[in-house]
Design an enzyme around this catalytic site. Structure first.
Site, PDB file in Angstrom:
ATOM      1  N   GLY A  68      -2.145   2.381  -0.998  1.00 13.76           N
ATOM      2  CA  GLY A  68      -2.532   2.611  -2.384  1.00 13.76           C
ATOM      3  C   GLY A  68      -1.631   3.484  -3.223  1.00 13.76           C
ATOM      4  N   LYS A 169       9.314  -6.672  -3.753  1.00 16.49           N
ATOM      5  CA  LYS A 169      10.248  -6.215  -2.721  1.00 16.49           C
ATOM      6  C   LYS A 169      10.764  -7.402  -1.907  1.00 16.49           C
ATOM      7  CE  LYS A 169       8.655  -3.581   0.664  1.00 16.49           C
ATOM      8  NZ  LYS A 169       8.184  -2.285   1.192  1.00 16.49           N
TER       9      LYS A 169
END
Length: 213
Positions: A68, A169
């Site tokens: 998170g 990513k």
């Protein structure tokens, strides 16, 4: 796609023998002191500073969000405005919560999860810091990373508003040019960007898409 591999794996701890991944570095210590679950938050911070990604009142989708850190940064940056929709196979850290956070736990390739995510959109920004569970075999790990990138691009293409932005990513030496070509058909511009907060020995980088057509 290999969404079953979707996991932060302790968010950026890649097990390839004894190396600096096992030792807290400057960014790890900074994340702990500032109340973030992991050091990856500073990668998103750099991307936001470079491209101006995050605005108040945005609706943002965070793919592969656990534990998170990126979700926390999004919530703090928007300061109570907008909405963050986060999804992962694993739960968020217990202290990652907000009235304007929607967390969906499940497989991002499952039709019912896609429907839940779509129902909370459309989105102004889609971000994905997901990494596959790694094997130590660079060829295998890169292929798994590419599957996650394809999944994230699908979400961006399908659920972003016109003018929306995107970052994902990818492991270097993957098919970055193919993905950038795909993204240039979706966005006004697309490019690679490697934040300074990436570990020096890391072979991860980020693809950035700006201004969805």
């Amino acid at each position: 796609m290999l969404c079953k591999f979707l996991s932060k794996f302790a968010e950026n701890k890649i097990t390839m023998g004894s190396n600096s991944y096992e030792k807290p570095d400057f960014w790890s210590r900074k994340a702990f002191s500032e109340g973030y679950p992991a050091r990856s938050v500073y990668k998103l911070k750099e991307i936001d500073e470079k491209f101006g990604f995050i605005k108040k009142n945005y609706t943002v989708l965070d793919l592969g969000a656990a534990p998170g850190s990126w979700t926390t940064f999004l919530l703090r940056t928007m300061n109570g405005s907008g909405k963050v929709v986060s999804c992962d196979l694993n739960p968020l850290a217990k202290d990652v919560k907000s009235d304007n956070l929607v967390f969906i736990q499940g497989d991002l390739n499952a039709p019912e999860i896609r429907d839940q995510i779509k129902a909370n959109g459309p989105y102004d920004l889609v971000v994905c810091d997901a990494a596959p569970l790694t094997t130590g075999n660079r060829m295998v790990d890169t292929a798994r990373s590419e599957n996650l990138v394809e999944m994230a691009i699908w979400y961006a293409q399908t659920m972003l508003r016109t003018g929306g932005n995107f970052t994902v990513k990818i492991f270097q030496n993957g098919d970055q040019q193919r993905f950038l070509k795909m993204m240039r058909e979706i966005f006004t511009s697309a490019r690679g960007f490697k934040p300074e907060a990436c570990r020096s020995e890391s072979f991860e980088t980020y693809l950035v898409g700006l201004n969805k057509k």
